[in-house]
Design a protein around this motif. Sequence first.
Motif, mmCIF file in Angstrom:
data_model
loop_
_atom_site.group_PDB
_atom_site.id
_atom_site.type_symbol
_atom_site.label_atom_id
_atom_site.label_comp_id
_atom_site.label_asym_id
_atom_site.label_seq_id
_atom_site.Cartn_x
_atom_site.Cartn_y
_atom_site.Cartn_z
ATOM 1 N N VAL A 18 0.833 -1.198 0.000
ATOM 2 C CA VAL A 18 0.000 0.000 0.000
ATOM 3 C C VAL A 18 0.868 1.249 0.000
ATOM 4 O O VAL A 18 0.620 2.198 -0.747
ATOM 5 N N THR A 19 1.914 1.256 0.805
ATOM 6 C CA THR A 19 2.822 2.404 0.860
ATOM 7 C C THR A 19 3.503 2.629 -0.481
ATOM 8 O O THR A 19 3.599 3.767 -0.959
ATOM 9 N N GLN A 20 3.954 1.553 -1.122
ATOM 10 C CA GLN A 20 4.603 1.676 -2.427
ATOM 11 C C GLN A 20 3.638 2.231 -3.465
ATOM 12 O O GLN A 20 4.000 3.099 -4.259
ATOM 13 N N ARG A 21 2.418 1.731 -3.474
ATOM 14 C CA ARG A 21 1.424 2.189 -4.445
ATOM 15 C C ARG A 21 1.064 3.647 -4.195
ATOM 16 O O ARG A 21 0.893 4.428 -5.128
ATOM 17 N N ARG A 22 0.903 4.025 -2.929
ATOM 18 C CA ARG A 22 0.571 5.403 -2.604
ATOM 19 C C ARG A 22 1.683 6.340 -3.075
ATOM 20 O O ARG A 22 1.418 7.380 -3.670
ATOM 21 N N THR A 23 2.942 5.957 -2.833
ATOM 22 C CA THR A 23 4.079 6.772 -3.254
ATOM 23 C C THR A 23 4.116 6.905 -4.771
ATOM 24 O O THR A 23 4.300 8.004 -5.298
ATOM 25 N N ALA A 24 3.909 5.797 -5.476
ATOM 26 C CA ALA A 24 3.920 5.831 -6.937
ATOM 27 C C ALA A 24 2.795 6.721 -7.460
ATOM 28 O O ALA A 24 2.990 7.508 -8.388
ATOM 29 N N TRP A 25 1.605 6.618 -6.861
ATOM 30 C CA TRP A 25 0.480 7.427 -7.319
ATOM 31 C C TRP A 25 0.727 8.906 -7.043
ATOM 32 O O TRP A 25 0.384 9.769 -7.856
ATOM 33 N N GLN A 26 1.337 9.237 -5.911
ATOM 34 C CA GLN A 26 1.653 10.634 -5.609
ATOM 35 C C GLN A 26 2.637 11.201 -6.629
ATOM 36 O O GLN A 26 2.527 12.363 -7.024
ATOM 37 N N GLU A 27 3.577 10.384 -7.074
ATOM 38 C CA GLU A 27 4.521 10.824 -8.107
ATOM 39 C C GLU A 27 3.782 11.117 -9.420
ATOM 40 O O GLU A 27 4.060 12.113 -10.083
ATOM 41 N N VAL A 28 2.847 10.253 -9.783
ATOM 42 C CA VAL A 28 2.073 10.464 -11.013
ATOM 43 C C VAL A 28 1.254 11.751 -10.893
ATOM 44 O O VAL A 28 1.244 12.576 -11.810
ATOM 45 N N GLU A 29 0.578 11.942 -9.752
ATOM 46 C CA GLU A 29 -0.211 13.156 -9.564
ATOM 47 C C GLU A 29 0.668 14.400 -9.642
ATOM 48 O O GLU A 29 0.274 15.412 -10.228
ATOM 49 N N GLN A 30 1.866 14.333 -9.067
ATOM 50 C CA GLN A 30 2.778 15.475 -9.100
ATOM 51 C C GLN A 30 3.205 15.770 -10.536
ATOM 52 O O GLN A 30 3.223 16.919 -10.972
ATOM 53 N N GLN A 31 3.522 14.719 -11.291
ATOM 54 C CA GLN A 31 3.938 14.909 -12.681
ATOM 55 C C GLN A 31 2.799 15.467 -13.521
ATOM 56 O O GLN A 31 3.017 16.324 -14.383
ATOM 57 N N LEU A 32 1.579 15.007 -13.273
ATOM 58 C CA LEU A 32 0.432 15.544 -14.015
ATOM 59 C C LEU A 32 0.226 17.014 -13.679
ATOM 60 O O LEU A 32 -0.103 17.817 -14.550
#
Length: 79
Positions: A13-27
């Motif tokens: 869950v932590t890994q997925r949350r971190t990855a999703w936050q990176e995608v949101e930041q890039q968007l």
Amino acid sequence: MMYTITRGPSKLVTQRRTAWQEVEQQLGDGAGAGGEPAGTQGPVQYTEKTPSPVMKNFVPIDLEEWWAQRFLANIANLS
């Protein structure tokens, strides 16, 4: 029924949350942002060019809120 979160799922869950936050930041920053090497693209946000009339009134749900309500309902049913 009782649920237990072990280290494995918690780490996932932590890994997925971190990855999703990176995608949101890039968007938010625009494609190619976020320290990526030159020539690479960031995530691509899909937008329907010709929306379906059937989906005209579609309203997405907040999954976090839905899961919270479900969790609380389960607790209430156990009492």
